[in-house]
Motif scaffolding. Sequence first.
Motif, PDB file in Angstrom:
ATOM      1  N   UNK A  25       3.016  26.396  28.430  1.00 26.81           N
ATOM      2  CA  UNK A  25       1.319  26.304  28.251  1.00 26.81           C
ATOM      3  C   UNK A  25       0.844  27.730  28.110  1.00 26.81           C
ATOM      4  N   UNK A  26      -0.317  27.768  27.256  1.00 29.79           N
ATOM      5  CA  UNK A  26      -1.123  28.810  27.199  1.00 29.79           C
ATOM      6  C   UNK A  26      -1.953  28.764  28.404  1.00 29.79           C
ATOM      7  N   UNK A  27      -1.953  30.031  29.223  1.00 30.31           N
ATOM      8  CA  UNK A  27      -2.940  30.219  30.370  1.00 30.31           C
ATOM      9  C   UNK A  27      -3.776  31.236  29.880  1.00 30.31           C
ATOM     10  N   UNK A  28      -5.021  30.952  30.313  1.00 30.34           N
ATOM     11  CA  UNK A  28      -6.136  31.942  30.063  1.00 30.34           C
ATOM     12  C   UNK A  28      -6.453  32.713  31.097  1.00 30.34           C
ATOM     13  N   UNK A  29      -6.492  34.231  30.827  1.00 27.13           N
ATOM     14  CA  UNK A  29      -7.272  34.992  31.713  1.00 27.13           C
ATOM     15  C   UNK A  29      -8.348  35.819  31.371  1.00 27.13           C
ATOM     16  N   UNK A  30      -8.797  36.695  32.068  1.00 31.28           N
ATOM     17  CA  UNK A  30      -9.696  37.610  31.480  1.00 31.28           C
ATOM     18  C   UNK A  30      -8.842  38.924  31.201  1.00 31.28           C
ATOM     19  N   UNK A  31      -9.129  39.572  29.897  1.00 33.22           N
ATOM     20  CA  UNK A  31      -8.819  40.953  29.650  1.00 33.22           C
ATOM     21  C   UNK A  31      -9.089  42.002  30.609  1.00 33.22           C
ATOM     22  N   UNK A  32      -8.386  42.952  30.751  1.00 33.95           N
ATOM     23  CA  UNK A  32      -8.524  44.000  31.600  1.00 33.95           C
ATOM     24  C   UNK A  32      -9.558  45.052  30.871  1.00 33.95           C
ATOM     25  N   UNK A  33      -9.362  45.109  29.698  1.00 32.33           N
ATOM     26  CA  UNK A  33     -10.049  46.139  28.816  1.00 32.33           C
ATOM     27  C   UNK A  33     -10.552  45.538  27.757  1.00 32.33           C
ATOM     28  N   UNK A  34     -11.942  45.352  27.479  1.00 29.58           N
ATOM     29  CA  UNK A  34     -12.564  44.799  26.696  1.00 29.58           C
ATOM     30  C   UNK A  34     -13.592  45.552  25.797  1.00 29.58           C
ATOM     31  N   UNK A  35     -14.193  45.314  24.656  1.00 30.47           N
ATOM     32  CA  UNK A  35     -15.473  46.049  23.887  1.00 30.47           C
ATOM     33  C   UNK A  35     -16.100  44.857  23.501  1.00 30.47           C
ATOM     34  N   UNK A  36     -17.545  45.132  23.129  1.00 32.03           N
ATOM     35  CA  UNK A  36     -18.369  44.164  22.254  1.00 32.03           C
ATOM     36  C   UNK A  36     -17.556  43.537  21.155  1.00 32.03           C
ATOM     37  N   UNK A  37     -16.796  44.262  20.580  1.00 35.83           N
ATOM     38  CA  UNK A  37     -16.116  43.569  19.388  1.00 35.83           C
ATOM     39  C   UNK A  37     -14.922  42.782  19.732  1.00 35.83           C
ATOM     40  N   UNK A  38     -14.579  42.782  20.938  1.00 37.81           N
ATOM     41  CA  UNK A  38     -13.251  41.856  21.412  1.00 37.81           C
ATOM     42  C   UNK A  38     -13.704  40.889  22.117  1.00 37.81           C
ATOM     43  N   UNK A  39     -12.600  39.769  22.199  1.00 33.31           N
ATOM     44  CA  UNK A  39     -12.627  38.649  23.126  1.00 33.31           C
ATOM     45  C   UNK A  39     -12.593  39.112  24.596  1.00 33.31           C
ATOM     46  N   UNK A  40     -13.564  38.405  25.496  1.00 31.85           N
ATOM     47  CA  UNK A  40     -13.059  38.995  27.079  1.00 31.85           C
ATOM     48  C   UNK A  40     -11.816  38.153  27.674  1.00 31.85           C
ATOM     49  N   UNK A  41     -11.387  37.133  26.790  1.00 27.29           N
ATOM     50  CA  UNK A  41     -10.211  36.363  27.276  1.00 27.29           C
ATOM     51  C   UNK A  41      -8.949  36.679  26.687  1.00 27.29           C
ATOM     52  N   UNK A  42      -7.844  36.442  27.247  1.00 27.54           N
ATOM     53  CA  UNK A  42      -6.822  36.683  26.554  1.00 27.54           C
ATOM     54  C   UNK A  42      -5.798  35.450  27.170  1.00 27.54           C
ATOM     55  N   UNK A  43      -4.673  35.256  26.626  1.00 21.19           N
ATOM     56  CA  UNK A  43      -3.703  34.285  27.229  1.00 21.19           C
ATOM     57  C   UNK A  43      -2.236  34.909  27.281  1.00 21.19           C
ATOM     58  N   UNK A  44      -1.345  34.149  27.926  1.00 15.45           N
ATOM     59  CA  UNK A  44       0.071  34.159  27.867  1.00 15.45           C
ATOM     60  C   UNK A  44       0.636  32.877  27.997  1.00 15.45           C
ATOM     61  N   UNK A  45       1.645  32.767  27.323  1.00 15.37           N
ATOM     62  CA  UNK A  45       2.355  31.531  27.197  1.00 15.37           C
ATOM     63  C   UNK A  45       3.502  31.493  28.518  1.00 15.37           C
ATOM     64  N   UNK A  46       3.412  30.608  29.443  1.00 17.73           N
ATOM     65  CA  UNK A  46       4.371  30.520  30.313  1.00 17.73           C
ATOM     66  C   UNK A  46       5.055  29.237  30.601  1.00 17.73           C
ATOM     67  N   UNK A  47       6.228  29.139  30.958  1.00 20.95           N
ATOM     68  CA  UNK A  47       6.928  27.986  31.402  1.00 20.95           C
ATOM     69  C   UNK A  47       6.501  27.218  32.639  1.00 20.95           C
ATOM     70  N   UNK A  48       5.795  26.131  32.625  1.00 20.06           N
ATOM     71  CA  UNK A  48       5.356  25.525  34.033  1.00 20.06           C
ATOM     72  C   UNK A  48       6.655  24.592  34.407  1.00 20.06           C
ATOM     73  N   UNK A  49       7.156  24.845  35.660  1.00 22.27           N
ATOM     74  CA  UNK A  49       8.116  24.346  36.463  1.00 22.27           C
ATOM     75  C   UNK A  49       7.802  22.839  36.843  1.00 22.27           C
ATOM     76  N   UNK A  50       8.818  21.830  36.564  1.00 20.83           N
ATOM     77  CA  UNK A  50       8.641  20.387  36.860  1.00 20.83           C
ATOM     78  C   UNK A  50       7.836  20.416  38.174  1.00 20.83           C
ATOM     79  N   UNK A  51       6.797  19.320  38.169  1.00 20.42           N
ATOM     80  CA  UNK A  51       6.144  19.225  39.503  1.00 20.42           C
ATOM     81  C   UNK A  51       4.936  19.928  39.613  1.00 20.42           C
ATOM     82  N   UNK A  52       4.775  21.092  38.871  1.00 15.35           N
ATOM     83  CA  UNK A  52       3.768  21.946  38.931  1.00 15.35           C
ATOM     84  C   UNK A  52       2.606  21.629  37.940  1.00 15.35           C
ATOM     85  N   UNK A  53       1.608  22.270  38.066  1.00 10.49           N
ATOM     86  CA  UNK A  53       0.230  22.092  36.919  1.00 10.49           C
ATOM     87  C   UNK A  53       0.033  23.596  36.474  1.00 10.49           C
TER      88      UNK A  53
END
Length: 163
Positions: A32-60
């Motif tokens: 799944x794509x997990x969304x977080x805030x970016x550490x360094x942003x500017x007015x021209x860039x998005x405040x959020x970034x994402x990373x794809x992570x495997x979700x173990x069975x039984x977890x959300x």
Amino acid sequence: MRRTVAWTLALCLLLSGCAGRRGSGERKAGEYRLWFTKRHTSVESAALGSEDRAVPNGESPLELLLQGPESEELASPFPAETVLRDSRVEEGTAYVDLSEAYGALSGAELTLADACIVLTLCQLDEVERVYITVEGEPRPYRDQVFSPDDFLLDNTLGESGDQ
């Protein structure tokens, strides 16, 4: 007043860079794509970034989201003490109840944290909307159900700068 308007405009610009609705990008099964805030942003860039992570069975994906990002370029928008108290899905709505620490967020920080939860959970086939409570109670001024459309803004300028 001027400061509030400036923050609102900045937040709109920052969120407008958030792309990646359900189905975008190639991910492996169980990722799944997990969304977080970016550490360094500017007015021209998005405040959020994402990373794809495997979700173990039984977890959300939400449990992984609350653990924070693996990438050093991203940061968790949640207070460290935030705990998932309960979650369930009914008729397309994910009901998420978080600990008191989440209730300390306000303003732009709360909007970004809400966006991260909604954008992450709405990737699940059964989730179209998200309702967030704190300690089982609706949040003041935020007692509403969110969808990804509440956070994803279309860029009003075309590629060539036309309106």
